[in-house]
Design a protein around this motif. Structure first.
Motif, short mmCIF file in Angstrom:
data_model
loop_
_atom_site.label_atom_id
_atom_site.label_comp_id
_atom_site.label_asym_id
_atom_site.label_seq_id
_atom_site.Cartn_x
_atom_site.Cartn_y
_atom_site.Cartn_z
N LEU A 252 34.51 62.58 115.46
CA LEU A 252 34.90 61.81 114.28
C LEU A 252 33.90 61.94 113.13
O LEU A 252 34.32 61.98 111.95
N LEU A 253 32.62 61.99 113.43
CA LEU A 253 31.59 61.94 112.39
C LEU A 253 30.72 63.18 112.33
O LEU A 253 29.91 63.31 111.40
N ASP A 254 30.84 64.08 113.29
CA ASP A 254 30.00 65.27 113.37
C ASP A 254 28.52 64.88 113.45
O ASP A 254 27.66 65.52 112.86
N ARG A 255 28.22 63.81 114.21
CA ARG A 255 26.84 63.38 114.44
C ARG A 255 26.49 63.60 115.90
O ARG A 255 27.34 63.44 116.78
N GLU A 256 25.24 63.94 116.15
CA GLU A 256 24.75 64.18 117.50
C GLU A 256 23.92 62.99 117.96
O GLU A 256 22.93 62.63 117.32
N VAL A 257 24.33 62.39 119.07
CA VAL A 257 23.51 61.35 119.68
C VAL A 257 22.34 62.04 120.38
O VAL A 257 22.54 62.97 121.16
N PRO A 258 21.10 61.65 120.11
CA PRO A 258 19.95 62.34 120.71
C PRO A 258 19.93 62.22 122.23
O PRO A 258 20.52 61.30 122.81
#
Length: 604
Positions: A252-258
């Motif tokens: 959905l956001l193109d973010r990577e959870v570390p």
């Protein structure tokens, strides 16, 4: 359709949801007897606050949350508490836990509701207290207390609330049906949680194989356009495991959870529709969490569907109402076929994390074939949604090379089962990963216990040294008092007193030296206690819950730190007093000698 990004891997198992979505959500019959486990949530089990023989109404709190991560448990029927003890609960190992047993008549249902609140006008403290008092936890399966996630803004800045409506695992349709029938309430619950978390927008992620739920959400969003908080709906193609938090955020956001991180670390909070609905009912209606929607499905059932059942209801009663054929039943699974747990008995109670019961026949879900040697085909790597190397993790887990497994990010595995699903050698890869994780956690826990014991030993040694120094100081003080001259009248007495007083500086120096040693030991104990407590507190605040560290151990460390500081303060006070005494002895005036007086008298 809004743009969606993508995550690696994934599989397309048969959905098998149609059988349970043909009818509206039914209300299960009121059970005569419920068994309420005290550990229906992540974290510490709740503590009973009722007694055997006590009458309770539906919604009465029967167990109180304990520690940072915990949740209250409430009576799900009206009746009498008949037992508090160990009973079998849903667990892969078939273990028992402490439960509260309530018996009613199956008819009477008197509610103990909390006062209704307007979440738009209520302050955050009031809303937090209400969620805390209602026992609401995540109903997607993890069971994490909702009131803890609602406080995430105290540690992280949240900009986006994601409603996880993907429900990607086969068979499960509880969230799908909840959205079809209660879309407006789910959206209102999302706005409530967004207010508490400080989110500036709400995004609903849903797979495109749920057209009726999508239409219900579109109507709900259109009806609430006057609300200032924007809500966007993002359908995307179905692929397992799109419902994983990290995968959904990426999509959905193109973010990577570390690695080993949380969605909150990148400003995101995720909730599933069932949890949002329960949170709204707790605040708006004053209704504690005493029931949930459960999918009853599988080919061994004549009437599959979704029912709202009271917590603690025996599973065999629910399955019987759905037309269970005992002769065809081969496996009973709580949850989905990919990540759920197989149960060994039918009389276990429904708990807060029971989102689905699959009564499968032998042909429907046959037992897995025998494990074969790995052929190094790489299919598991292609299917892994976390971008890991499952084959390497398998070898490390099997050979118990835990350090290497952790180096290859074993704990980033979400245990979705995609690798096991595609493995041509039928290797139960996830079982190996779970075993390795459990062993690593157990080793870490033992290491923490050893470190804790070491600190206790060091504190004890510091206390013993302090007490020994105090004892020696008192002994030397008594010796000094015994040797101190009582009269200055005679020359012989004065001379004896002076000769006796000569070793006093050495005695005082020894006293000061002992106190300085005790002071150094006390300072070292304080520094070490502060360091350990800071590390544990930082880990707790980052992860949202203690990693194997109980609240009792943290409180013990705090008590030890306070004791060490008190010991240090006491030693420093005695050291200062000893220094003052030594300085006073050194500066005391020396009486003039008789020869000097005689010489002065003879001087003209």
């Amino acid at each position: 359709m809004a743009r969606a990004f993508d995550f690696p891997g994934g599989i397309h198992p048969p959905a098998r949801k149609a059988a349970s979505t043909q009818h509206r959500i039914a209300t299960a019959a009121l059970p005569r007897r419920v068994i309420l486990p005290l550990g229906q949530h992540a974290g510490q089990p709740a503590e009973p606050c009722v007694e055997v023989g006590q009458r309770v109404d539906t919604g009465t709190r029967v167990a109180k949350a304990q520690g940072l991560i915990s949740a209250d448990v409430h009576a799900s029927i009206t009746g009498e508490v008949v037992a508090i003890g160990s009973y079998p609960v849903p667990h892969p190992a078939g273990r028992e836990e402490t439960c509260i047993v309530i018996e009613g008549d199956g008819i009477r249902d008197d509610w103990a509701l909390l006062p209704s609140l307007d979440w738009r006008r209520a302050d955050h403290a009031t809303l937090h207290a209400r969620l805390d008092a209602s026992g609401v936890v995540g109903l997607g399966g993890a069971g994490f207390p909702t009131q803890v996630k609602a406080r995430v803004r105290e540690r992280n800045a949240i900009d986006t609330l994601i409603v996880n409506a993907a429900e990607c695992e086969p068979y499960i349709s509880a969230d799908d049906m909840a959205l079809r029938e209660h879309a407006a309430d789910v959206l209102e619950g999302a706005r409530l949680i967004a207010k508490l978390s400080g989110a500036q927008r709400i995004i609903i992620g849903i797979e495109d194989d749920k057209p009726e739920a999508i239409r219900a959400l579109e109507r709900g969003i259109a009806a609430g356009q006057a609300h200032p908080l924007p809500i966007s709906l993002k359908p995307f193609p179905a692929r397992y495991p799109s419902g994983g938090e990290k995968q959904l955020i990426k999509r959905l956001l193109d973010r990577e959870v570390p690695s080993r991180g949380l969605p909150a670390d990148i400003g995101v909070l995720c909730h599933n529709p069932g949890t949002l609905l329960a949170a709204l009912q707790a605040v708006r209606d004053g209704r504690p969490l005493v029931s949930r929607v459960i999918t009853l499905t599988g080919e061994a059932l004549a009437r599959p569907g979704n029912v709202e059942a009271r917590l603690g209801t025996p599973m065999n009663e629910l399955l019987a109402t759905a037309g269970l054929d005992d002769d065809r039943l081969a496996r009973l699974i709580m949850g989905g076929p990919m990540m759920g747990m197989e149960l060994s008995r039918l009389d276990l109670p429904v708990v807060k994390s029971s989102n689905c019961l699959i009564a499968a026949t032998l042909d429907e879900l046959p037992p897995p074939p025998a494990e074969q040697p790995c052929i190094r085909c790489g299919a598991c790597e292609d299917a892994c949604p976390a971008g890991l190397l499952p084959q390497q993790l398998y070898w490390f887990a099997r050979s118990r090379e835990h350090e290497k497994a952790e180096l290859f990010n074993l704990f980033d595995c979400i245990e979705c089962g995609a690798c096991s699903y595609v493995c041509p050698s039928h290797i139960p890869l996830v079982d190996y990963y779970r075993a390795a994780k459990s062993e690593i956690r157990a080793n870490a826990f033992e290491a923490r216990k050893a470190e804790h014991a070491k600190h206790r030993f060091e504190f004890r040694q510091a206390r013993i040294e302090r007490e020994a120094a105090e004892k020696e100081a008192r002994r030397q003080a008594r010796a000094q008092a015994a040797k101190r001259p009582t009269s200055m009248a005679a020359n012989s007495t004065t001379s004896a007193a002076e000769s006796t007083a000569q070793p006093q500086p050495a005695t005082a120096d020894a006293d000061l030296k002992s106190l300085r040693i005790a002071q150094a030991a006390a300072k070292a104990a304080v520094r070490k206690a502060e360091k350990v407590l800071a590390r544990v507190s930082q880990s707790t605040s980052h992860k949202g819950q203690p990693q194997g560290q109980s609240d009792g151990e943290i409180e013990d460390l705090e008590v030890q730190l306070a004791t060490a500081r008190e010991n240090l303060a006491a030693i420093e006070a005695r050291l200062a007093a000893a220094k003052d005494a030594a300085a006073g002895t050194t500066q005391a005036p020396t009486p003039p000698s008789r020869s000097a007086d005689t010489d002065q008298e003879r001087t003209p």
